[in-house]
Scaffold this motif. Structure first.
Motif, short mmCIF file in Angstrom:
data_model
loop_
_atom_site.label_atom_id
_atom_site.label_comp_id
_atom_site.label_asym_id
_atom_site.label_seq_id
_atom_site.Cartn_x
_atom_site.Cartn_y
_atom_site.Cartn_z
N UNK A 1 -24.67 9.64 15.81
CA UNK A 1 -23.94 9.35 14.54
C UNK A 1 -22.44 8.93 14.78
N UNK A 2 -21.70 9.42 15.96
CA UNK A 2 -20.19 9.08 16.05
C UNK A 2 -20.16 7.49 16.30
N UNK A 3 -21.05 7.24 17.20
CA UNK A 3 -20.81 5.78 17.50
C UNK A 3 -21.57 4.72 16.24
N UNK A 4 -22.65 5.18 15.85
CA UNK A 4 -23.15 4.44 14.62
C UNK A 4 -22.00 4.37 13.45
N UNK A 5 -21.29 5.50 13.17
CA UNK A 5 -20.28 5.39 12.13
C UNK A 5 -19.14 4.71 12.35
N UNK A 6 -18.99 4.63 13.82
CA UNK A 6 -18.06 3.46 14.29
C UNK A 6 -18.35 1.96 14.05
N UNK A 7 -19.58 1.64 14.53
CA UNK A 7 -20.24 0.47 14.34
C UNK A 7 -19.99 0.15 12.82
N UNK A 8 -20.44 1.23 11.94
CA UNK A 8 -20.45 0.59 10.37
C UNK A 8 -19.15 0.29 9.87
N UNK A 9 -18.15 1.12 10.58
CA UNK A 9 -16.70 0.94 10.12
C UNK A 9 -16.30 -0.40 10.52
N UNK A 10 -16.61 -0.62 11.69
CA UNK A 10 -15.83 -2.18 12.26
C UNK A 10 -16.51 -3.21 11.62
N UNK A 11 -17.86 -3.00 11.45
CA UNK A 11 -18.73 -4.10 10.76
C UNK A 11 -18.07 -4.30 9.42
N UNK A 12 -17.94 -3.32 8.49
CA UNK A 12 -17.50 -3.63 7.46
C UNK A 12 -16.14 -4.18 7.44
N UNK A 13 -15.10 -4.00 8.38
CA UNK A 13 -13.83 -4.46 8.26
C UNK A 13 -14.05 -5.80 8.90
N UNK A 14 -15.01 -6.27 9.96
CA UNK A 14 -15.24 -7.61 10.38
C UNK A 14 -15.61 -8.48 9.27
N UNK A 15 -16.35 -7.90 8.37
CA UNK A 15 -17.02 -8.92 7.07
C UNK A 15 -16.30 -9.03 6.19
N UNK A 16 -15.20 -8.32 5.90
CA UNK A 16 -14.17 -8.08 4.89
C UNK A 16 -13.72 -9.63 4.25
N UNK A 17 -13.50 -10.58 5.31
CA UNK A 17 -12.95 -11.78 4.96
C UNK A 17 -14.04 -13.07 4.61
N UNK A 18 -15.37 -12.44 4.65
CA UNK A 18 -16.40 -13.35 4.43
C UNK A 18 -16.78 -13.34 2.97
N UNK A 19 -16.46 -12.48 2.11
CA UNK A 19 -16.95 -12.36 0.71
C UNK A 19 -16.10 -11.99 -0.11
N UNK A 20 -15.77 -12.76 -1.38
CA UNK A 20 -14.69 -12.20 -2.21
C UNK A 20 -14.99 -10.65 -2.70
N UNK A 21 -13.98 -10.10 -3.19
CA UNK A 21 -13.91 -8.74 -3.78
C UNK A 21 -13.23 -8.65 -4.97
#
Length: 170
Positions: A52-72
């Motif tokens: 879970x620690x690694x998975x949570x880190x992966x999901x946090x980084x993934x959401x940061x990386x994708x933040x510029x690809x879609x309007x919010x």
């Protein structure tokens, strides 16, 4: 000429990434202490300390990386008052160890009833007390509250009241 891959190219199922788990995405956004309570042995038993620690880190980084690809956009949530009740008890038909409550306005807590132990209180007295808490919240903020919006059961191991028989050294 014979193509090696069918057209259009479809990756082999063994090499396709797994879809993102919405539950893990939400879990990654909360503090690990809260995640362990909700998903650990006292919660839905989903928490696995090995992954879970690694998975949570992966999901946090993934959401940061994708933040510029879609309007919010941001739409302000309705600011309504509601109360939640926290019950510190073992799962099942076990006695209530402690309780606490919070009053929220929209997405933010505005008032908190400090937790109390429930030793010696009957079910009727506990019900009366929780109703008095709702009335106190309503009176303090000049609002109408008829019931708790939600109740959360938390293991007594996490009881915040001190001194506490479950945590004698704290």
């Amino acid at each position: 000429m014979i193509s090696e891959f069918p057209t259009p190219y479809t990756p082999h199922p063994l090499f396709m990434p797994k879809p993102l788990d919405p539950k893990c995405q939400l879990c990654a956004k909360m503090p690990s202490s809260k995640a362990k309570v909700l998903h650990g042995p006292e919660g839905d038993k989903c928490w696995n300390p090995k992954v879970c620690h690694n998975r949570r880190s992966f999901y946090r980084r993934r959401s940061d990386d994708k933040s510029g690809q879609i309007d919010k956009i941001t739409v302000e949530a309705p600011a309504i008052y509601y109360a939640v009740l926290y019950l510190y008890k073992e799962a099942g038909d076990k006695p209530l160890h402690a309780l606490s409550a919070e009053l929220w306005l929209g997405q933010k807590p505005v008032c908190r009833l400090e937790p109390i132990h429930c030793f010696g209180l009957t079910a009727g007295k506990i019900h009366t007390y929780t109703e008095q808490v709702l009335q106190a919240f309503a009176k303090q903020y000049g609002i109408s509250l008829h019931q708790y919006k939600d109740m959360f059961e938390i293991s007594p191991i996490h009881c915040p009241v001190r001194p506490c028989p479950l945590n004698p050294e704290s």
